[in-house]
Design an enzyme around this catalytic site. Sequence first.
Site, PDB file in Angstrom:
ATOM      1  N   LYS A  13      57.810 -12.039 -35.265  1.00 24.01           N
ATOM      2  CA  LYS A  13      57.313 -12.097 -33.893  1.00 24.01           C
ATOM      3  C   LYS A  13      58.422 -12.523 -32.920  1.00 24.01           C
ATOM      4  O   LYS A  13      58.623 -11.883 -31.900  1.00 24.01           O
ATOM      5  CB  LYS A  13      56.139 -13.084 -33.773  1.00 24.01           C
ATOM      6  CG  LYS A  13      54.922 -12.714 -34.608  1.00 24.01           C
ATOM      7  CD  LYS A  13      53.717 -13.586 -34.269  1.00 24.01           C
ATOM      8  CE  LYS A  13      53.903 -15.062 -34.585  1.00 24.01           C
ATOM      9  NZ  LYS A  13      54.071 -15.373 -36.034  1.00 24.01           N
ATOM     10  N   ARG A  88      46.079 -17.961 -31.043  1.00 21.15           N
ATOM     11  CA  ARG A  88      46.033 -18.071 -32.496  1.00 21.15           C
ATOM     12  C   ARG A  88      44.601 -18.255 -32.994  1.00 21.15           C
ATOM     13  O   ARG A  88      44.384 -18.323 -34.198  1.00 21.15           O
ATOM     14  CB  ARG A  88      46.860 -19.271 -32.942  1.00 21.15           C
ATOM     15  CG  ARG A  88      48.242 -18.908 -33.489  1.00 21.15           C
ATOM     16  CD  ARG A  88      48.888 -20.210 -33.902  1.00 21.15           C
ATOM     17  NE  ARG A  88      49.950 -20.071 -34.842  1.00 21.15           N
ATOM     18  CZ  ARG A  88      51.238 -20.049 -34.530  1.00 21.15           C
ATOM     19  NH1 ARG A  88      51.608 -20.048 -33.283  1.00 21.15           N
ATOM     20  NH2 ARG A  88      52.141 -20.011 -35.485  1.00 21.15           N
ATOM     21  N   ARG A 122      64.708 -18.628 -44.112  1.00 20.67           N
ATOM     22  CA  ARG A 122      64.944 -18.532 -42.667  1.00 20.67           C
ATOM     23  C   ARG A 122      65.783 -19.697 -42.160  1.00 20.67           C
ATOM     24  O   ARG A 122      65.605 -20.837 -42.567  1.00 20.67           O
ATOM     25  CB  ARG A 122      63.589 -18.509 -41.945  1.00 20.67           C
ATOM     26  CG  ARG A 122      63.713 -18.481 -40.435  1.00 20.67           C
ATOM     27  CD  ARG A 122      62.517 -17.878 -39.787  1.00 20.67           C
ATOM     28  NE  ARG A 122      61.349 -18.734 -39.805  1.00 20.67           N
ATOM     29  CZ  ARG A 122      60.216 -18.427 -39.177  1.00 20.67           C
ATOM     30  NH1 ARG A 122      60.109 -17.303 -38.523  1.00 20.67           N
ATOM     31  NH2 ARG A 122      59.190 -19.247 -39.230  1.00 20.67           N
ATOM     32  N   ARG A 155      63.671 -24.953 -40.121  1.00 18.00           N
ATOM     33  CA  ARG A 155      62.507 -25.588 -39.522  1.00 18.00           C
ATOM     34  C   ARG A 155      61.794 -26.438 -40.558  1.00 18.00           C
ATOM     35  O   ARG A 155      61.723 -26.064 -41.716  1.00 18.00           O
ATOM     36  CB  ARG A 155      61.540 -24.505 -39.004  1.00 18.00           C
ATOM     37  CG  ARG A 155      61.839 -24.060 -37.595  1.00 18.00           C
ATOM     38  CD  ARG A 155      61.016 -22.873 -37.197  1.00 18.00           C
ATOM     39  NE  ARG A 155      59.586 -23.029 -37.415  1.00 18.00           N
ATOM     40  CZ  ARG A 155      58.667 -22.198 -36.916  1.00 18.00           C
ATOM     41  NH1 ARG A 155      59.055 -21.167 -36.192  1.00 18.00           N
ATOM     42  NH2 ARG A 155      57.387 -22.380 -37.155  1.00 18.00           N
TER      43      ARG A 155
HETATM   44  P1  AMP Z   1      55.266 -21.086 -34.467  1.00 13.82           P
HETATM   45  O1  AMP Z   1      56.659 -21.418 -34.058  1.00 13.82           O
HETATM   46  O2  AMP Z   1      54.620 -20.088 -33.561  1.00 13.82           O
HETATM   47  O3  AMP Z   1      55.169 -20.705 -35.925  1.00 13.82           O
HETATM   48  O4  AMP Z   1      54.407 -22.432 -34.295  1.00 13.82           O
HETATM   49  C1  AMP Z   1      54.719 -23.587 -35.037  1.00 13.82           C
HETATM   50  C2  AMP Z   1      53.519 -24.500 -35.101  1.00 13.82           C
HETATM   51  O5  AMP Z   1      53.132 -24.917 -33.784  1.00 13.82           O
HETATM   52  C3  AMP Z   1      52.262 -23.886 -35.681  1.00 13.82           C
HETATM   53  O6  AMP Z   1      52.257 -23.898 -37.111  1.00 13.82           O
HETATM   54  C4  AMP Z   1      51.185 -24.793 -35.076  1.00 13.82           C
HETATM   55  O7  AMP Z   1      51.124 -26.048 -35.725  1.00 13.82           O
HETATM   56  C5  AMP Z   1      51.721 -25.032 -33.665  1.00 13.82           C
HETATM   57  N1  AMP Z   1      51.242 -23.983 -32.735  1.00 13.82           N
HETATM   58  C6  AMP Z   1      52.004 -23.048 -32.096  1.00 13.82           C
HETATM   59  N2  AMP Z   1      51.254 -22.245 -31.328  1.00 13.82           N
HETATM   60  C7  AMP Z   1      49.970 -22.670 -31.495  1.00 13.82           C
HETATM   61  C8  AMP Z   1      48.709 -22.230 -30.988  1.00 13.82           C
HETATM   62  N3  AMP Z   1      48.618 -21.167 -30.151  1.00 13.82           N
HETATM   63  N4  AMP Z   1      47.595 -22.899 -31.380  1.00 13.82           N
HETATM   64  C9  AMP Z   1      47.658 -23.964 -32.204  1.00 13.82           C
HETATM   65  N5  AMP Z   1      48.813 -24.425 -32.734  1.00 13.82           N
HETATM   66  C10 AMP Z   1      49.969 -23.799 -32.389  1.00 13.82           C
END
Ligand code: AMP
Length: 211
Positions: A13, A88, A122, A155
């Site tokens: 993404k 999400r 990653r 990460r």
């Molecule tokens: P990402 O970088 O998009 O994988 O997001 C990392 C983490 O941030 C996720 O695993 C969630 O814990 C939190 N997070 C990011 N976006 C959302 C969202 N839209 N709703 C809830 N938690 C989120």
Amino acid sequence: MRLVLIGAPAAGKGTQARKLVEYYKLAYISTGDMLREEVSRGTELGKEVKNIMASGGLVSDELIIAIVKERIKQDDCKNGFILDGFPRTTTQAEKLEEMVKVDKAIYINAPDNVMLERLTARETCPKCGTSYNKISLPPKIEGICDACGEGLTQRKDDTLEAGKARLATFHEQSEPLVEYYQKKGILFEVDGLKGVEEISKSIIAELGEQA
Ligand code: AMP
């Protein structure tokens, strides 16, 4: 143009979002990046979400909706934006719809086993957020970001354990969004196993050339 990106963790993404942002000159909004920034700054919000993020769960709808609501009011979003990692949940999608009209939801579909392999290999730039993969998409100089020269890191949630939890969370809470946007007639699905360039070309072909 207002776009949302849906896909399991490590589906690509962020990589695709960055390409589309450059091509269509849109604002890039990654809720994950915004939350990680809060964690690294040690803010109250960061403290609140740190453990949830590390364990692979989702922060509350209420909290993330409030963040996005403020963010999309900013000037750089006037000509459109890409949301990476939001919505999400169906609740988030419904709230977003109350705020703006989404033009297209892009779903990057890829199988769990490949996502887990990708995720644990990653490396991410903590400064500009660009993602690399030690095996399939390495930086030109090992451990250094091609885009900004910063040292790459892993990460905290890109471990096997947290990765499995994030995949489970995706299937339970985020996958219903595929049907949600399908019913609205604005879903575009791409095969996440294709190459980065091929995927971005197919998305641009769907969205149309630069306006
Ligand atoms: P990402 O970088 O998009 O994988 O997001 C990392 C983490 O941030 C996720 O695993 C969630 O814990 C939190 N997070 C990011 N976006 C959302 C969202 N839209 N709703 C809830 N938690 C989120």
